[in-house]
Design a protein around this motif. Structure first.
Motif, PDB file in Angstrom:
ATOM      1  N   LEU A 161     134.907  33.970  -7.283  1.00  0.00           N
ATOM      2  CA  LEU A 161     135.686  33.065  -8.116  1.00  0.00           C
ATOM      3  C   LEU A 161     137.145  33.500  -8.183  1.00  0.00           C
ATOM      4  N   SER A 162     137.402  34.793  -8.261  1.00  0.00           N
ATOM      5  CA  SER A 162     138.792  35.260  -8.331  1.00  0.00           C
ATOM      6  C   SER A 162     139.576  34.838  -7.089  1.00  0.00           C
ATOM      7  N   VAL A 163     138.940  34.896  -5.915  1.00  0.00           N
ATOM      8  CA  VAL A 163     139.609  34.466  -4.689  1.00  0.00           C
ATOM      9  C   VAL A 163     139.903  32.977  -4.744  1.00  0.00           C
ATOM     10  N   LYS A 164     138.959  32.198  -5.257  1.00  0.00           N
ATOM     11  CA  LYS A 164     139.164  30.758  -5.344  1.00  0.00           C
ATOM     12  C   LYS A 164     140.255  30.418  -6.361  1.00  0.00           C
ATOM     13  N   VAL A 165     140.329  31.172  -7.446  1.00  0.00           N
ATOM     14  CA  VAL A 165     141.431  31.002  -8.395  1.00  0.00           C
ATOM     15  C   VAL A 165     142.769  31.247  -7.692  1.00  0.00           C
ATOM     16  N   TYR A 166     142.831  32.311  -6.919  1.00  0.00           N
ATOM     17  CA  TYR A 166     144.066  32.641  -6.204  1.00  0.00           C
ATOM     18  C   TYR A 166     144.449  31.519  -5.247  1.00  0.00           C
ATOM     19  N   GLN A 167     143.462  30.990  -4.522  1.00  0.00           N
ATOM     20  CA  GLN A 167     143.754  29.903  -3.586  1.00  0.00           C
ATOM     21  C   GLN A 167     144.322  28.676  -4.305  1.00  0.00           C
ATOM     22  N   ALA A 168     143.659  28.285  -5.384  1.00  0.00           N
ATOM     23  CA  ALA A 168     144.109  27.100  -6.119  1.00  0.00           C
ATOM     24  C   ALA A 168     145.477  27.330  -6.744  1.00  0.00           C
ATOM     25  N   LEU A 169     145.663  28.505  -7.331  1.00  0.00           N
ATOM     26  CA  LEU A 169     146.918  28.802  -8.020  1.00  0.00           C
ATOM     27  C   LEU A 169     148.089  28.870  -7.044  1.00  0.00           C
ATOM     28  N   SER A 170     147.882  29.527  -5.923  1.00  0.00           N
ATOM     29  CA  SER A 170     148.979  29.624  -4.940  1.00  0.00           C
ATOM     30  C   SER A 170     149.332  28.251  -4.386  1.00  0.00           C
ATOM     31  N   ALA A 171     148.307  27.406  -4.169  1.00  0.00           N
ATOM     32  CA  ALA A 171     148.580  26.052  -3.687  1.00  0.00           C
ATOM     33  C   ALA A 171     149.316  25.233  -4.749  1.00  0.00           C
ATOM     34  N   ALA A 201     131.370  31.526  -4.882  1.00  0.00           N
ATOM     35  CA  ALA A 201     132.077  30.573  -5.740  1.00  0.00           C
ATOM     36  C   ALA A 201     132.365  29.288  -4.984  1.00  0.00           C
ATOM     37  N   PHE A 202     132.871  28.291  -5.738  1.00  0.00           N
ATOM     38  CA  PHE A 202     133.252  27.033  -5.104  1.00  0.00           C
ATOM     39  C   PHE A 202     134.680  26.665  -5.489  1.00  0.00           C
ATOM     40  N   ILE A 203     135.285  25.843  -4.646  1.00  0.00           N
ATOM     41  CA  ILE A 203     136.603  25.295  -4.934  1.00  0.00           C
ATOM     42  C   ILE A 203     136.595  23.807  -4.625  1.00  0.00           C
ATOM     43  N   TYR A 204     137.151  23.042  -5.548  1.00  0.00           N
ATOM     44  CA  TYR A 204     137.337  21.599  -5.402  1.00  0.00           C
ATOM     45  C   TYR A 204     138.821  21.318  -5.269  1.00  0.00           C
ATOM     46  N   VAL A 205     139.163  20.413  -4.350  1.00  0.00           N
ATOM     47  CA  VAL A 205     140.534  19.918  -4.240  1.00  0.00           C
ATOM     48  C   VAL A 205     140.470  18.401  -4.227  1.00  0.00           C
ATOM     49  N   ARG A 206     141.285  17.778  -5.067  1.00  0.00           N
ATOM     50  CA  ARG A 206     141.323  16.314  -5.114  1.00  0.00           C
ATOM     51  C   ARG A 206     141.691  15.781  -3.724  1.00  0.00           C
ATOM     52  N   PRO A 207     140.907  14.867  -3.187  1.00  0.00           N
ATOM     53  CA  PRO A 207     141.104  14.469  -1.787  1.00  0.00           C
ATOM     54  C   PRO A 207     142.512  14.041  -1.425  1.00  0.00           C
ATOM     55  N   TYR A 208     143.225  13.397  -2.347  1.00  0.00           N
ATOM     56  CA  TYR A 208     144.531  12.869  -1.942  1.00  0.00           C
ATOM     57  C   TYR A 208     145.592  13.950  -1.760  1.00  0.00           C
ATOM     58  N   VAL A 209     145.330  15.183  -2.232  1.00  0.00           N
ATOM     59  CA  VAL A 209     146.328  16.244  -2.060  1.00  0.00           C
ATOM     60  C   VAL A 209     145.948  17.253  -0.983  1.00  0.00           C
ATOM     61  N   ILE A 210     144.710  17.225  -0.499  1.00  0.00           N
ATOM     62  CA  ILE A 210     144.232  18.313   0.355  1.00  0.00           C
ATOM     63  C   ILE A 210     145.048  18.455   1.633  1.00  0.00           C
ATOM     64  N   GLU A 211     145.479  17.358   2.221  1.00  0.00           N
ATOM     65  CA  GLU A 211     146.185  17.450   3.496  1.00  0.00           C
ATOM     66  C   GLU A 211     147.586  18.042   3.360  1.00  0.00           C
ATOM     67  N   ASP A 212     148.097  18.124   2.126  1.00  0.00           N
ATOM     68  CA  ASP A 212     149.436  18.685   1.910  1.00  0.00           C
ATOM     69  C   ASP A 212     149.405  20.178   1.609  1.00  0.00           C
ATOM     70  N   ILE A 213     148.208  20.747   1.476  1.00  0.00           N
ATOM     71  CA  ILE A 213     148.090  22.144   1.055  1.00  0.00           C
ATOM     72  C   ILE A 213     148.202  23.072   2.265  1.00  0.00           C
TER      73      ILE A 213
END
Length: 381
Positions: A69-79, A204-216
């Motif tokens: 989960l900590s890695v997924k937090v880092y991914q989401a936060l950095s994005a 852990a899991f990570i969700y990204v709203r589909p309309y923003v994923i291609e910009d990450i």
């Protein structure tokens, strides 16, 4: 045993033992490396992610699995920070799990671009969302008290202010109804070893709203997040869709245990789970307050504002919990003085609740907890 700690680690589902045995013998043992194709180990992170998506209101193809989960937090936060380059504030609250705050602190130090982690009291988050904020990062259900944030209202406030919204669902997934698509948040993350019963260390899991994923542009640009990992290009090119949030090789054994555990949820409606959870927590609070007056309720009294856990305060909370555990009533302790209990209707019923209170009342009435063996602190509380 009366197990009231499924909010920390879920029990072993009956199907998992045979599922793991079959994976080890029939897949790994018989197929060896062919298992990546023959048994579709490569597709497992997406397959399992879609199973979780059904429990948290996410569309297919918007969740992937792997890492902690900590890695997924880092991914989401950095994005999220990348998405708002002109802003420098990451907003969170003091009820957030400390690891989320640590990851934010580490990211800020690494970027060294003047970002600030602003931590406010849980009740003050809404007022603190201003046009300075780049990212709002909140755990929906407070790990200490079980207090629940209004996901839809907070997401709307954050987005109206131009901020990115990240939800940590560690104490939500499998415990309370969640509608990620409906609330419109950009990111959500969560663990699977609590209410989803994936086992210790489950991915852990990570969700990204589909309309923003291609910009990450993923900060952790791992091999399996590459668009064509087996082309072995020397330069990173992110995969299409949620697969760009994959990092390293998926933990196939752990994912197999989780995939089997998630099958328990087939045909289960989260609204029914929630109704049963409210009934159990209300019964527990009523019984404890009637029979254990020296305990003070720390969780919200209104079940609409409470997740699937209940915490009470006691000056000697650690010793009280150790005495309970010695009698096979399992909860846990959270500093400085909270005894915490999780209510998981898939395997807990009214008799477990009243039986637990019987033991708790005896421990308090007879000061059973007042024994040096219950005072000695273990590494995990």
């Amino acid at each position: 045993m009366i197990y009231l700690d499924g909010n920390s680690l879920g029990p072993l589902p009956k199907s998992v033992d045979s599922a793991l045995s079959s994976m080890v013998t029939d897949q790994w043992g018989a197929h060896l490396i062919k298992g990546w194709n023959v048994d579709d180990w490569m597709g497992q992170p997406m397959r399992v992610g879609n199973m979780i998506g059904k429990l948290v209101g996410a569309p297919e193809g918007s969740i992937t699995m792997g890492d902690t989960l900590s890695v997924k937090v880092y991914q989401a936060l950095s994005a999220g920070v990348q998405m708002r380059p002109d802003r420098k504030v990451i907003l969170s609250d003091s009820g957030n799990f400390p690891s989320d705050l640590y990851m934010a602190q580490g990211l800020i130090a690494q970027l060294d671009q003047g970002h600030e982690l602003r931590v406010v009291e849980p009740d003050d988050v809404m007022d603190a969302i201003t046009d300075e904020v780049a990212v709002v990062m909140i755990t929906q259900v407070d790990y200490r008290s079980g207090a629940v944030h209004d996901m839809a209202a907070m997401t709307a406030k954050a987005q109206a202010a131009g901020a990115v919204m990240i939800w940590d669902l560690a104490h939500s997934a499998g415990a309370v109804p969640v509608d990620l698509a409906g609330c419109g948040c950009e990111f959500a993350v969560g663990c699977t070893y609590k209410y989803l019963n994936g086992g210790p260390g489950a991915p852990a899991f990570i969700y990204v709203r589909p309309y923003v994923i291609e910009d990450i542009k993923p900060a952790l640009s791992g091999w399996l997040g590459h668009d064509a990992p087996f082309a072995f290009d020397l330069d990173y090119r992110p995969a299409m869709g949620i697969e760009r949030m994959r990092v390293g090789t998926p933990p196939v054994l752990q994912l197999t245990a989780l995939e089997s555990a998630l099958a328990v949820w087939d045909g289960v409606e989260m609204a029914d789970v929630r109704a049963a959870s409210v009934r159990l927590t209300e019964l527990f609070i009523s019984e404890v307050e009637a029979r254990c007056p020296e305990l003070t309720l720390f969780s919200p009294r209104d079940p609409a504002h409470r997740g699937s856990q209940v915490s009470f305060a006691h000056a000697e909370g650690y010793a009280v919990m150790q005495a309970l555990i010695a009698r096979d009533v399992i909860g846990d302790f959270r500093a400085p003085n909270l005894i915490r209990f999780g209510f998981t209707p898939l395997y807990i019923d009214d008799a477990d609740v009243t039986g637990a209170v019987d033991v708790l009342a005896d421990i308090l009435d007879n000061r059973v907890w007042d024994d040096p063996k219950y005072m000695a602190k273990s590494r995990v509380t």
